[in-house]
Enzyme design. Structure first.
Site, mmCIF file in Angstrom:
data_model
loop_
_atom_site.group_PDB
_atom_site.id
_atom_site.type_symbol
_atom_site.label_atom_id
_atom_site.label_comp_id
_atom_site.label_asym_id
_atom_site.label_seq_id
_atom_site.Cartn_x
_atom_site.Cartn_y
_atom_site.Cartn_z
ATOM 1 C CB THR A 15 -0.898 -0.006 1.262
ATOM 2 O OG1 THR A 15 -1.553 -1.266 1.315
ATOM 3 C CG2 THR A 15 -1.903 1.103 1.245
ATOM 4 C CB VAL A 16 3.405 2.600 2.375
ATOM 5 C CG1 VAL A 16 4.285 3.842 2.443
ATOM 6 C CG2 VAL A 16 2.432 2.561 3.555
ATOM 7 C CE LYS A 107 2.235 0.172 12.957
ATOM 8 N NZ LYS A 107 2.316 -0.107 11.549
ATOM 9 C CD GLU A 131 7.794 12.655 10.372
ATOM 10 O OE1 GLU A 131 8.697 13.451 10.648
ATOM 11 O OE2 GLU A 131 6.877 12.374 11.165
ATOM 12 C CB VAL A 134 4.893 7.843 14.612
ATOM 13 C CG1 VAL A 134 3.840 8.338 15.605
ATOM 14 C CG2 VAL A 134 5.856 6.891 15.288
ATOM 15 N N GLY A 136 1.394 8.261 10.086
ATOM 16 C CA GLY A 136 1.269 8.373 8.620
ATOM 17 C C GLY A 136 1.872 9.664 8.088
ATOM 18 C CD GLU A 192 -3.010 -3.591 8.339
ATOM 19 O OE1 GLU A 192 -2.641 -4.480 7.563
ATOM 20 O OE2 GLU A 192 -2.517 -2.460 8.387
ATOM 21 C CG ASP A 203 -0.503 0.403 14.936
ATOM 22 O OD1 ASP A 203 0.204 0.095 13.969
ATOM 23 O OD2 ASP A 203 -0.991 1.545 15.095
ATOM 24 C CE LYS A 207 1.101 3.708 14.123
ATOM 25 N NZ LYS A 207 -0.315 3.676 13.734
#
Ligand code: HSE
Length: 429
Positions: A15-16, A107, A131, A134, A136, A192, A203, A207
């Site tokens: 996705t990213v 993360k 960056e 944490v 997005g 997810e 999660d 962070k």
């Protein structure tokens, strides 16, 4: 503009990673101008190069062999987006050792092994930028690393998990139960397929560890952080909270207290007057309190393809500037000491408690005695409805050390008139 082309390799194109490619197509000229640097994404590690993708890319850019990127001396920057601990940790370590700059949005890895990887970066006069790990697209790592470095940070309070914030918002606003809200989050792509790390609070804890490392100068063993997910939040609790002026959020709290550092993630009653109360749906916000700057809040989209790609490419731009200016490694963090955290039962909070009790004389008197014996002072008491022939009682306490509250709670639930399984949540102090 620097005339030497700086080559970038990317590990993973989920996705990213797809967001990174899309954003590069859109904005790479601008990044080149702003960094005065010529660069190109030249290799991408994928599992299956033949898989159909939304974005058009030449087949030669793909490889299934990580060494085509890690061992390629012409590649100066690696973007790691495969996630998880191994093999990401090994790839990053080797990339730093061979003189590359590393960008990651991982993360789990930065929370568990960030100090080790930053130390490898220091030893090799390189840097690792994270960056995207944490919040997005919200700038928070760079502000903590650069802009707030002159402050003593007292406290970080954040809503840093979009999935749970979306679920809690839908439960509160649409009267959905937990399962239906989760289902909706999954349909819309906010949660997810396996949302356990989000729902159980891990999660958010990762962070919090990453932010706290920068803010307080310690590295933190994830096992020490108190973590409670949102699985026990019910619509009844959300409704009562609203009635007394609060909203329930999954909140991550890092505090520098006189006795040490405390980190925790749990569902929390946040007053409607607090800025975090209005952070809804998949949005994230982080509230930082410094001794000089006062209160600062960072707000925006905490996940997603393009928002996280924005953070990743900003990190890439920082690495490009380091290379272009021969700054060796730019702003690098100093070594951190390991923190020993204050356990949750030593911390003070106000508590919300909801339970069912027999509706007969003497029940309140017994409750008052138990709380009085443990020096727990009550701020609010509600008894207004009957559920299955029992009275539903909601209490809010004044500030009390958690172990004293727990002692009182144990005695409360051992009273014959009280039903088991009360709902217990902390208020944001
Ligand atoms: N699963 C995370 C969230 C996004 O829901 O916020 C990635 O960190």
């Amino acid at each position: 503009m620097g005339k030497d082309l700086i080559k970038v390799g990317m590990l993973g194109m989920g996705t990213v990673g797809s967001g990174v490619v899309e954003l590069l197509k859109r904005n790479s000229d601008q990044i080149k101008e702003k960094t005065e640097t010529a660069f190109a994404l030249t290799k991408i590690l994928v599992r299956d190069p033949s898989r159909p993708r939304n974005i058009e890319l030449a087949q030669e850019i793909f490889t299934t062999n990580p060494d085509d990127i890690i061992e390629d001396p012409s590649i100066s920057i690696i973007i790691e987006l495969i996630g998880g601990i191994e093999p990401a940790r090994d790839y990053i370590r080797r990339a730093l050792q061979s003189g590359k700059y590393v960008i990651t949005a991982n993360k789990d890895l930065m929370a568990a092994h960030g100090e080790e990887l930053l130390s490898t970066a220091r030893e090799n006069k390189r840097n690792i930028f994270y960056e995207g790990s944490v919040g997005g697209g919200i700038p928070i790592i760079r502000p903590l690393r650069h802009s707030l470095v002159a402050d003593q940070v007292k406290r970080i309070v954040g809503i840093v998990n979009g999935t749970t914030n979306y679920i809690l918002t839908r439960m509160a606003q649409d009267n959905l139960n937990f399962e239906d809200a989760l289902c909706q989050a999954q349909k819309l792509g906010f949660a997810e397929a396996d949302p356990s790390s989000d729902i159980e609070g891990r999660d958010a804890a990762y962070k919090l560890i990453i932010m706290s490392g920068l803010a307080f100068g310690f590295y933190i063993d994830p096992g020490q952080v108190y973590i409670e997910g949102i699985g026990k939040v019910t619509r009844e609790d959300i409704d009562y909270a609203r009635e007394i002026g609060y909203v329930i959020k999954l909140v991550a709290i890092g505090e520098q207290l006189p006795d040490g550092l405390a980190l925790r993630v749990h569902p929390t009653l946040v007053s409607h007057e607090h800025p975090l109360a209005s952070v809804s749906n998949e949005f994230n916000a982080i509230f930082v309190e410094g001794d000089a700057v006062g209160e600062v809040m960072f707000y925006g989209r905490g996940a997603g393809s393009l928002p996280t790609a924005s953070a990743v490419l900003a990190d890439m731009a920082e690495a490009l500037r380091c290379i272009r200016r021969q700054a060796v490694n730019g702003v690098i963090e100093g070594a951190k000491k390991q923190a020993s955290l204050i356990p949750i039962d030593k911390l003070k909070s106000c508590f919300y408690l909801r339970f069912l009790a027999d509706d007969r004389p003497g029940v309140f008197a017994a409750l008052a005695n138990v709380f009085g014996d443990e020096q727990v002072s009550l701020d609010m008491v509600i008894q207004k409805r009957r559920v299955n022939n029992t009275a539903e009682i909601v209490l809010v306490t004044h500030m009390v050390v958690e172990e004293a509250f727990n002692r009182a709670l144990e005695k409360v639930i051992s009273l014959p008139a009280i039903r088991p399984n009360p709902s217990k949540f902390r208020l944001l102090g």
